[in-house]
Structure formats: structure tokens, C-alpha cells
Design a protein around this motif. Structure first.
Motif, mmCIF file in Angstrom:
data_model
loop_
_atom_site.group_PDB
_atom_site.id
_atom_site.type_symbol
_atom_site.label_atom_id
_atom_site.label_comp_id
_atom_site.label_asym_id
_atom_site.label_seq_id
_atom_site.Cartn_x
_atom_site.Cartn_y
_atom_site.Cartn_z
ATOM 1 N N ARG A 1 -3.454 8.497 2.848
ATOM 2 C CA ARG A 1 -4.416 9.518 1.659
ATOM 3 C C ARG A 1 -5.005 10.994 2.642
ATOM 4 N N ALA B 1 0.949 -1.180 -0.087
ATOM 5 C CA ALA B 1 0.033 -0.209 0.075
ATOM 6 C C ALA B 1 1.406 1.539 -0.305
ATOM 7 N N GLU B 2 1.359 1.184 0.789
ATOM 8 C CA GLU B 2 3.296 2.143 0.708
ATOM 9 C C GLU B 2 3.050 2.853 -0.526
ATOM 10 N N TRP C 1 1.040 4.206 -3.144
ATOM 11 C CA TRP C 1 1.094 6.529 -2.545
ATOM 12 C C TRP C 1 2.243 6.629 -3.021
ATOM 13 N N PRO D 1 -4.331 -3.389 4.835
ATOM 14 C CA PRO D 1 -3.676 -3.150 3.861
ATOM 15 C C PRO D 1 -5.065 -1.868 3.346
ATOM 16 N N GLU D 2 -6.419 -1.839 3.344
ATOM 17 C CA GLU D 2 -7.234 -0.746 3.073
ATOM 18 C C GLU D 2 -7.131 0.248 4.830
ATOM 19 N N TYR E 1 -3.928 0.880 6.051
ATOM 20 C CA TYR E 1 -2.979 1.894 5.849
ATOM 21 C C TYR E 1 -2.703 2.775 4.818
ATOM 22 N N ALA E 2 -3.724 2.411 3.837
ATOM 23 C CA ALA E 2 -4.301 3.054 2.319
ATOM 24 C C ALA E 2 -4.772 5.089 2.737
ATOM 25 N N THR E 3 -6.029 3.789 3.833
ATOM 26 C CA THR E 3 -6.338 5.791 3.859
ATOM 27 C C THR E 3 -5.596 6.301 5.381
#
Length: 663
Positions: free
Chosen positions: A237, A113-114, A117, A229-230, A232-234
């Protein structure tokens, strides 16, 4: 000259809750920026631990060389200066560790996820644009509260009474439209909003209210139900320099959204907003600290007013902003009529209201407990039936079934009464399933829907149906319920809790807000101040009366309460330190309650103190926790052969802002 990094170690040990200095080797100077995750050696433990780099500066080489930074885990600064300041402030107020709070906010690193991003770069940094229609809609909703838009823009602290009705055009409550309108208006001004709600049901309503009114990429859902992962992605953001609307649960109050203009806390009396993990900072208190640090607006909204918020209103710290026209449901205090049995659970007036309403749509019946019969008693002497193993209450899951224990789950096939020796049991209460069974027979050919913890239901359609729901589990009915029957109110008020009146009023008010306009709301078998507050829809007045009653008794939230638990020696030492730090606590009788035994070798005491003494009490108790932790570490090093008390429990636990005086 050397480059020095100040690092907060991610550890639950209280003695490590400070910044440690490390020398940054030349190979890591470029990556060692404030906010990144790092690994550092810990001499006392002889190992490498994780942490966050908080500050970087240059200094003269000290006489004693510093340990070197071991590694920079990631180049992404996940700890913003504002988030660290808030975590530090909240931890100090609660006598806890900043790393414990950051552990609730910053998700674990997910490499994939990082990388995604980082690859996106500045693609997500574009400003969110709110359509003209959405901005006009928001202004129209906010116009019902004169001055609300200006107060939010000015960064004020506000208390709002939300409209108690369903929204006209979407399957959400009108409260969700109000909160969404604040967020949309703020987003249109180019700034972020953080919306904090108790559970996923409230979160879903807000997301529905925002759909189509705010850009999809500007609405950020933040909760623990998402995958690692969701989450961490949030979080990444949120670090993007672009305004957004964050909707989440209690830990969302710390969300590092870009240029936050407003934080909204919905229904702050819900216990789900009280953080159970150390240091136990309530979302309401964290929001107040954030507003003080950032200068953003803060809105407490709900169908009721907690005594905590009302105290702030009385002090002038929070402004009570009222609607131009204050709507209220039609509440009827139902009681048994002449000729009816006093034991009748549903009086004839409420029964008739339900019968008439079922011709038009669904009817909500709120009950106190789930299950079939949560309480069983002896049929002969009425002694409560208890489990022989753990003394827990016995319950019946269905008619004729073998009772089992509500605590340990063991069945009791050969139960005998400890008082009279009888083997006969009697059902002393009706849960959601038994109520559904009884009303289903009273209203044949009618759909019956049970909504409780075992049968989660979030929405029902507009067709006629009897919806039997436990408090807090009521489904939303599009267009509203045609009648609401509130049962078991007298049982709810029997709980031995300081805030039971507040809680019951909140349960009933939230259920009444689900009724359609002009639909009757029947509160059965309850009288007194709580019932009058519901009938007249004057919840703030009830909160003021509660505060007035608690003031002479020194009960929260008029004062603050700290719970201190540990060994006798540790607790007595902590209490002695508190008396020395705040001499006034040694004088009044009852300022310190206890200690009293909790379990073998463990005692608990309560410390009651004014808000003005909060800093001194928190610092003293925190110092006592650190001293006890170090003492326990030294005892462990001596070993059982050298330390007589090395096997004793040495952990001292402290919890501030305890809502109940419960020893």
C-alpha cells in the motif's frame, strides 16, 4: 552491448555489502527493473542467493564474462530509489550493511497478498480527500503553535513541546491531537506523513485521534504485531502513488510513503526507538538522514527534550518552535513534614491529595518496579540477598513465599547470608503489587488497579480508583487523573547511568501529562535540578544544563562514541587503523578507552570522536570489520590442521553512537 544489473545481495556478511554486476539474459530483460527481488549466483559460496536489483544499464561486454541473473522473483519493485539511498546512507553512518536495514523495512514476500495487490491495479491510487471539518479542526489545533503549519510546509526541522494534558473530546493525550493535526493538514495538502512512536500504546492513541478525521483508507498502520500477509499488504500500500498517513514503530521511519512531506518522531528519548539489531541506527538519526535526503519536514515532539535534540537546537540545525501559551501541570515537591518518619513512603501531603482526589475520580501512583518486593536483604546485616547459582538478586513474589532469583528464576528455599550466616530475609523495596496491597489497606472500599508488565492495562474509566503503575505502563484515564503521585523517585535516580536524570524527567513528565487540568502532581522525596525542571516545567533548560556539564567531560551526545568488540588482535588492529585515519584521536588522553576483557578471548574498547570525524571513523571501522571477516574466512578454509588459530573467535563487532560509556 549487454544489459547489466547491479544487485545488492541480502546477506549479513559484511564483505558482501556492495553492488555486484550481473548480466541480464534476454529472457529476463523485460522483468529486470530497478527495485525487484532477484536471485543471483554467488561464485564464492557456490549457491544462489536473494538480492535486490538496484540499477540497470547497458555496457560493453567485459573481457571477463559476468555471471547471469538467475531469476526475477517478483515483478513488483519493492525497493524504491529513495529507500535504497536512505538505507545506504544510514548504514554508512553506522558502519553497517544496507541489507541489514532493508531487512527491517521490507517484509518477506507473501504471494497471495501480492497477487491481490496486483489485481487491484490502480484502484488504491486515488487521492485521499480530507473533509472540510477535519481540515478546520487541524488548523485550529495547529494555531496554538504560531507558524507551525508554514514551517511544516516549508520542510523545516522543528522541536515541539507537546501540551501536557488529556484531549478534551477523545480518550487520548493532547499530544496525539497535535501530531494528528499535522498529519491531517499535510494530507489535505495532498502529501504523506510518517508518524514514528515508541510502542503500541502511543500508536493506538494516534489511530484514535485520526479516526473520523482522516479517510480510513489513507491511514496505514505499520508494526510487527500484524501477521506476515498483513505487513506485506501494508508495505505494498505504501508503494501506491497515493498520499497517506503512516503510523508505526521505529522501523517506520524508513517507510517509503508516496511524496512524504513530514516525518514526526514522538518521544525520541524512549529506549524503544533505539534499534537493537545491527547496525543499530536510532530512529532519530534515521529521521535526520531522511530529512536531509528528501527535504521533507521533520518534527521532534515530546513532553521532555532530550540532550540529543537540544544539541541540534543549540547548533541551529533544529528550530525550537514554542506554543503561544505554554500550559504546565501543577507539580508539588512533596517531602516529609515535621513529626513524620523520614522513612514514610507517602508523605501526608501526597496522602491527603490522593484522599481528596478519590472523591472525584481515579488517582495514579507511579512506582519504580513491578512485583511484590523486587529486592530482599539480610534481616540482620542488611546485605543484599543473592542467588547462590548466578549471584542475581533475590525477590519475593508475595508475602511468605519462597524467594526466587530475578535473573535465573531458581528458588532459594534454604538461603543463608554469605556475610553473617543469618537465614532471615527482609523486604527492602516495594514493587507495584506490594504498593497496591499497602494502599488498598489505607483506602478501604476503593478499587485498586495494578498496571505493569505482568498486568497490562491501557485505559481506565472515570470512576474513583487507585491505579498503581510502573513507569511507562500508566493507563490513560479519560478526562485525566484527579491526582498523580510519583513515588520511588530517589531510587530511580540511583541507577548508574549517564542519562538517568533525563530518563527520570521523561518518566515523570509523561505521567504528569496524564493529569487532569489543575490536578496536583506530587513528586515524592526528590530535590535538585531534575525536580526543579519538573516543578517549573522547563525540560529544555534541563537539557541545556546537561549538555553544558557533559561538554568538558566529552560525554555523549556532545561527542559520538563507538564500541569495538572482538579478539585482542582484531580490536587492536581496528584501533590502530582509527588512529592512522584520524590522527587527533591518538593525541588526547581518553579518546580511546580500553580494551578491557568482556569474556574469555573477547575484549571491548570505546572510541570517542567529534561529529566532524564521523565519516572517517565509520569508514575505517567498517573496513576493519570486512578485513576481519575475510581473515576469518581464510582461516576457516585452512582448517584446524593447517590454521593454528582457526578455532579462535574472529568476529569483530562495531556499534556507533553508543548512548552510555559502558565498558
Amino acid at each position: 552491448m549487454i544489459v547489466v544489473a547491479r544487485v545488492l545481495i541480502d546477506s549479513p556478511l559484511p564483505q558482501l555489502d556492495r553492488l555486484f554486476d550481473y548480466e541480464v539474459p534476454a529472457s529476463l530483460v523485460a522483468d529486470a527493473v530497478p527495485g525487484v527481488r532477484v536471485r543471483v549466483p554467488l561464485r564464492t559460496a557456490g549457491r544462489v542467493v536473494d538480492g535486490y536489483l538496484v540499477e540497470v544499464h547497458t555496457a560493453e561486454a567485459p573481457e571477463r564474462p559476468l555471471s547471469e541473473l538467475d531469476a526475477v522473483v517478483s515483478s513488483v519493485p519493492v525497493l524504491t530509489p529513495a529507500l535504497y539511498a536512505l538505507a545506504r546512507r544510514a548504514a554508512d553512518r553506522a558502519a553497517g550493511s544496507a541489507s541489514d536495514i532493508l531487512r527491517l523495512v521490507i517484509p518477506k514476500r507473501m504471494v497471495r497478498a501480492e497477487k491481490a495487490w496486483l489485481a487491484a491495479g490502480d484502484a488504491d491510487a486515488s487521492a485521499a480527500e480530507v473533509s472540510t471539518d477535519a481540515a478546520a479542526w487541524a488548523d485550529g489545533v495547529l494555531a496554538a503553535y504560531p507558524g507551525l503549519s508554514g514551517a511544516v510546509a516549508a520542510g523545516e526541522r522543528l522541536a515541539l513541546d507537546a501540551p501536557p494534558r488529556p484531549a478534551p473530546d477523545r480518550p487520548v493525550g493532547a499530544w496525539a491531537d497535535l501530531v494528528a493535526a499535522i498529519a491531517v493538514r499535510t494530507l489535505a495538502d495532498g502529501r504523506s506523513t510518517v508518524l514514528v512512536v515508541p510502542d503500541h500504546r502511543d500508536q493506538d492513541q494516534l489511530l484514535t485521534a485520526l479516526a473520523g478525521r482522516a479517510p480510513d483508507d489513507a491511514v496505514v498502520r505499520d508494526d510487527a504485531r500484524r501477521s506476515g500477509p498483513e505487513r506485506y499488504a501494508t508495505y505494498l500500500r505504501l508503494l501506491t502513488p497515493s498520499p497517506c498517513i503512516v503510523v508505526g514503530n521505529r522501523s517506520t521511519v524508513y517507510a517509503p510513503a508516496h511524496d512524504t512531506a513530514c516525518v514526526v518522531v514522538w518521544d525520541d528519548g524512549d529506549p524503544l526507538l533505539a534499534e537493537p539489531l545491527s547496525p543499530g541506527v536510532h530512529a532519530r538519526d534515521a529521521a535526520l538522514l531522511r530529512q536531509e535526503l528528501e527535504g521533507s519536514a521533520l518534527v521532534f515532539a515530546g513532553h521532555t527534550r532530550t540532550t540529543d535534540v537540544e544539541r541540534l537546537v543549540q547548533l541551529g540545525w533544529v528550530r525550537d518552535l514554542r506554543a503561544a501559551r505554554r500550559p504546565s501541570p501543577t507539580v508539588v515537591l512533596s517531602a516529609t513534614r515535621e513529626g513524620e518518619s523520614r522513612g514514610a513512603r507517602v508523605p501526608s501531603s501526597a496522602f491527603a491529595a490522593a484522599r481528596d482526589a478519590l472523591h472525584e475520580g481515579p488517582v495514579l501512583v507511579q512506582v519504580a518496579r513491578p512485583g511484590y518486593s523486587p529486592v530482599l536483604v539480610c534481616a540482620d546485616c542488611r546485605t543484599p540477598a543473592r542467588c547462590r547459582h548466578c549471584t542475581g538478586p533475590l525477590r519475593a513474589r508475595r508475602p511468605g513465599a519462597t524467594p526466587d532469583c530475578g535473573w535465573c528464576g531458581r528458588s532459594a528455599p534454604a538461603w543463608t547470608c554469605a556475610n553473617c550466616g543469618s537465614v532471615k530475609l527482609r523486604m527492602a523495596s516495594s514493587g507495584s503489587e506490594r504498593t497496591a496491597d499497602e494502599l488498598g489497606r489505607a483506602f478501604p472500599h476503593t478499587r485498586v488497579i495494578v498496571a505493569d508488565g505482568a498486568h497490562p492495562v491501557t485505559h481506565v474509566d472515570e470512576r474513583p480508583a487507585l491505579v498503581i503503575a510502573t513507569r511507562g505502563a500508566e493507563p490513560f484515564a479519560r478526562g485525566g487523573y484527579r491526582a498523580v503521585i510519583l513515588l520511588d523517585g530517589d531510587r530511580m535516580l540511583l541507577a548508574e547511568q549517564l542519562r538517568i536524570g533525563e530518563s527520570a524527567l521523561r518518566w515523570w513528565s509523561n505521567a504528569a501529562a496524564l493529569a487532569a487540568p489543575t490536578a496536583p502532581v506530587h513528586l515524592v522525596g526528590v530535590a535538585g535540578p531534575v525536580a526543579r525542571a519538573l516543578a517549573t516545567w522547563t525540560q529544555p533548560a534541563y537539557a541545556r544544563a546537561e549538555l553544558a556539564d557533559r561538554a568538558p567531560l566529552a560525554m555523549p551526545p556532545v561527542i559520538r562514541v563507538a564500541a569495538v568488540e572482538g579478539t585482542v588482535t582484531a580490536v587492536e588492529g581496528a584501533l590502530s587503523a582509527v588512529r592512522d585515519a584520524v590522527p587527533t584521536l591518538a593525541a588526547p588522553a581518553g579518546a580511546i578507552l580500553g580494551p578491557v576483557p568482556v569474556e574469555e578471548g573477547v575484549v571491548r574498547a570505546l572510541v570517542r570522536f567529534d561529529y566532524a570525524h564521523g565519516k572517517a571513523v565509520a569508514e575505517t571501522l567498517r573496513a576493519a570489520v570486512v578485513a576481519e571477516a575475510l581473515r576469518g574466512r581464510r582461516a576457516a578454509r585452512r582448517g584446524p590442521a593447517r590454521g593454528a588459530n582457526s578455532g579462535a573467535r574472529t568476529t569483530l563487532r562495531v556499534r556507533l553512537d553508543v548512548p552510555e560509556l559502558d565498558l
